[in-house]
Motif scaffolding. Sequence first.
Motif, PDB file in Angstrom:
ATOM      1  N   ASP A   9      24.845  28.245  48.903  1.00  0.00           N
ATOM      2  CA  ASP A   9      26.001  28.023  49.760  1.00  0.00           C
ATOM      3  C   ASP A   9      27.282  28.244  48.947  1.00  0.00           C
ATOM      4  N   MET A  10      27.890  29.419  49.146  1.00  0.00           N
ATOM      5  CA  MET A  10      29.012  29.830  48.313  1.00  0.00           C
ATOM      6  C   MET A  10      30.241  28.948  48.495  1.00  0.00           C
ATOM      7  N   LYS A  11      30.450  28.488  49.727  1.00  0.00           N
ATOM      8  CA  LYS A  11      31.625  27.649  49.982  1.00  0.00           C
ATOM      9  C   LYS A  11      31.502  26.366  49.158  1.00  0.00           C
ATOM     10  N   MET A  12      30.319  25.781  49.201  1.00  0.00           N
ATOM     11  CA  MET A  12      30.091  24.554  48.444  1.00  0.00           C
ATOM     12  C   MET A  12      30.232  24.803  46.937  1.00  0.00           C
ATOM     13  N   ILE A  13      29.620  25.885  46.470  1.00  0.00           N
ATOM     14  CA  ILE A  13      29.683  26.207  45.037  1.00  0.00           C
ATOM     15  C   ILE A  13      31.136  26.352  44.586  1.00  0.00           C
ATOM     16  N   MET A  14      31.895  27.118  45.345  1.00  0.00           N
ATOM     17  CA  MET A  14      33.286  27.372  44.958  1.00  0.00           C
ATOM     18  C   MET A  14      34.122  26.096  45.029  1.00  0.00           C
ATOM     19  N   ASN A  15      33.755  25.212  45.945  1.00  0.00           N
ATOM     20  CA  ASN A  15      34.527  23.973  46.108  1.00  0.00           C
ATOM     21  C   ASN A  15      34.267  22.945  45.022  1.00  0.00           C
ATOM     22  N   ILE A  16      33.006  22.802  44.636  1.00  0.00           N
ATOM     23  CA  ILE A  16      32.729  21.634  43.780  1.00  0.00           C
ATOM     24  C   ILE A  16      32.366  21.978  42.332  1.00  0.00           C
ATOM     25  N   SER A  17      32.187  23.270  42.014  1.00  0.00           N
ATOM     26  CA  SER A  17      31.738  23.587  40.650  1.00  0.00           C
ATOM     27  C   SER A  17      32.909  23.683  39.680  1.00  0.00           C
ATOM     28  N   ASP A  18      32.676  23.224  38.467  1.00  0.00           N
ATOM     29  CA  ASP A  18      33.653  23.427  37.403  1.00  0.00           C
ATOM     30  C   ASP A  18      33.426  24.781  36.751  1.00  0.00           C
ATOM     31  N   GLU A  19      32.170  25.142  36.650  1.00  0.00           N
ATOM     32  CA  GLU A  19      31.812  26.391  35.990  1.00  0.00           C
ATOM     33  C   GLU A  19      30.576  26.971  36.668  1.00  0.00           C
ATOM     34  N   ILE A  20      30.449  28.303  36.599  1.00  0.00           N
ATOM     35  CA  ILE A  20      29.324  28.957  37.274  1.00  0.00           C
ATOM     36  C   ILE A  20      28.652  29.944  36.318  1.00  0.00           C
ATOM     37  N   THR A  21      27.314  29.877  36.273  1.00  0.00           N
ATOM     38  CA  THR A  21      26.541  30.901  35.576  1.00  0.00           C
ATOM     39  C   THR A  21      25.815  31.714  36.638  1.00  0.00           C
ATOM     40  N   VAL A  22      25.869  33.030  36.517  1.00  0.00           N
ATOM     41  CA  VAL A  22      25.226  33.894  37.509  1.00  0.00           C
ATOM     42  C   VAL A  22      24.042  34.602  36.871  1.00  0.00           C
ATOM     43  N   MET A  23      22.896  34.541  37.552  1.00  0.00           N
ATOM     44  CA  MET A  23      21.700  35.243  37.090  1.00  0.00           C
ATOM     45  C   MET A  23      21.336  36.349  38.074  1.00  0.00           C
ATOM     46  N   ASN A  24      20.710  37.382  37.558  1.00  0.00           N
ATOM     47  CA  ASN A  24      20.163  38.437  38.413  1.00  0.00           C
ATOM     48  C   ASN A  24      18.998  39.072  37.674  1.00  0.00           C
ATOM     49  N   PHE A  25      17.847  39.201  38.336  1.00  0.00           N
ATOM     50  CA  PHE A  25      16.643  39.756  37.706  1.00  0.00           C
ATOM     51  C   PHE A  25      16.371  39.130  36.345  1.00  0.00           C
ATOM     52  N   GLY A  26      16.505  37.806  36.259  1.00  0.00           N
ATOM     53  CA  GLY A  26      16.143  37.099  35.035  1.00  0.00           C
ATOM     54  C   GLY A  26      17.192  37.072  33.948  1.00  0.00           C
ATOM     55  N   VAL A  27      18.230  37.921  34.070  1.00  0.00           N
ATOM     56  CA  VAL A  27      19.244  37.945  33.013  1.00  0.00           C
ATOM     57  C   VAL A  27      20.547  37.298  33.490  1.00  0.00           C
ATOM     58  N   LYS A  28      21.352  36.921  32.497  1.00  0.00           N
ATOM     59  CA  LYS A  28      22.649  36.336  32.839  1.00  0.00           C
ATOM     60  C   LYS A  28      23.639  37.458  33.109  1.00  0.00           C
ATOM     61  N   LEU A  29      24.251  37.374  34.270  1.00  0.00           N
ATOM     62  CA  LEU A  29      25.167  38.428  34.682  1.00  0.00           C
ATOM     63  C   LEU A  29      26.611  38.063  34.347  1.00  0.00           C
ATOM     64  N   ALA A  30      26.935  36.801  34.494  1.00  0.00           N
ATOM     65  CA  ALA A  30      28.322  36.382  34.271  1.00  0.00           C
ATOM     66  C   ALA A  30      28.382  34.865  34.127  1.00  0.00           C
ATOM     67  N   GLN A  31      29.473  34.401  33.545  1.00  0.00           N
ATOM     68  CA  GLN A  31      29.752  32.967  33.500  1.00  0.00           C
ATOM     69  C   GLN A  31      31.261  32.766  33.542  1.00  0.00           C
ATOM     70  N   GLY A  32      31.695  31.770  34.282  1.00  0.00           N
ATOM     71  CA  GLY A  32      33.129  31.522  34.328  1.00  0.00           C
ATOM     72  C   GLY A  32      33.467  30.447  35.334  1.00  0.00           C
ATOM     73  N   ILE A  33      34.762  30.233  35.509  1.00  0.00           N
ATOM     74  CA  ILE A  33      35.189  29.269  36.521  1.00  0.00           C
ATOM     75  C   ILE A  33      35.083  29.961  37.890  1.00  0.00           C
ATOM     76  N   PRO A  34      35.047  29.182  38.985  1.00  0.00           N
ATOM     77  CA  PRO A  34      34.835  29.781  40.298  1.00  0.00           C
ATOM     78  C   PRO A  34      35.741  30.978  40.595  1.00  0.00           C
TER      79      PRO A  34
END
Length: 256
Positions: free
Chosen positions: A210-235
Amino acid sequence: MSLLKVEGISKSFGGLKAVDNISFEVKEGTIHALIGPNGAGKTTLVNMISGIYKIDSGDIYFKNEKITNIPTHQLVNKHIMRTFQNLEICENMTVMENVLLGFNIKMNKSLLKCSFQFESILDDEEKYTHIALSHLKRVGLEEYAYTLCSQLSYGILKKVEIVRALAINPKLLLLDEPVAGLNSTETSEIAQIIKEISQEGVTVLLIEHDMKMIMNISDEITVMNFGVKLAQGIPKEISSNKDVIKAYLGGGTLHA
Ligand SMILES: Nc1ncnc2c1ncn2[C@@H]1O[C@H](COP(=O)(O)OP(=O)(O)O)[C@@H](O)[C@H]1O
Ligand SMILES: [Mg+2]
């Protein structure tokens, strides 16, 4: 300070690298989201952190102490707790009984197969019942304390699972899709509960779609795709990251 540090961890199933050399840190007191398309490896990663899967390589640290491949019940003793993407609630038990399980959980691979010897769990049932009731009250479930879980809605049971995880007074809480399948009211209620838990000092690793929830309450986000880390940062950084948008929504917008 980083509470959880994951250093180059990998896990394969046969020829499939479900988690491939992932590293990230979760700062103490934050809500850290882990997102990515289905099959990205998020649940596998949580299973590795929570001692359910043995990891192939890399290391995991909690408060700078190596916790790689230590058994789940030892992680519980360190106040690391998780919930499950697929509800692990004992339907033939009451809400209270399910929450009481949380006070003395010894998780095996399949955590709650309702094979616990319930009578032997608690030395001091009255004390724990009191604590459980206070947790149920704070999430508005007091009235269901003695209702059989089989009679309750999925949305309520998702909350029960969070309450059970709170029983061990977690320092780190791993939530695997806590609002999957819920309507928008239930989703915002759980988002609020997660925010409150975090404000009380619990560090949260949150897997969600749920992207709305993630963007609202997260301090930081790590993104994965096909097992690897794609990105990390603030919303803000993640929602405008081109690679993330491409992987996650095939070029659409990340704003919900
Ligand atoms: N126990 C398992 N045995 C074999 N393959 C698995 C197992 N668990 C997960 N996988 C595979 O690993 C990949 C990542 O799955 P998963 O971690 O559940 O992704 P996510 O939670 O991001 O949707 C998928 O391709 C999935 O089929
Ligand atoms: Mg998953």
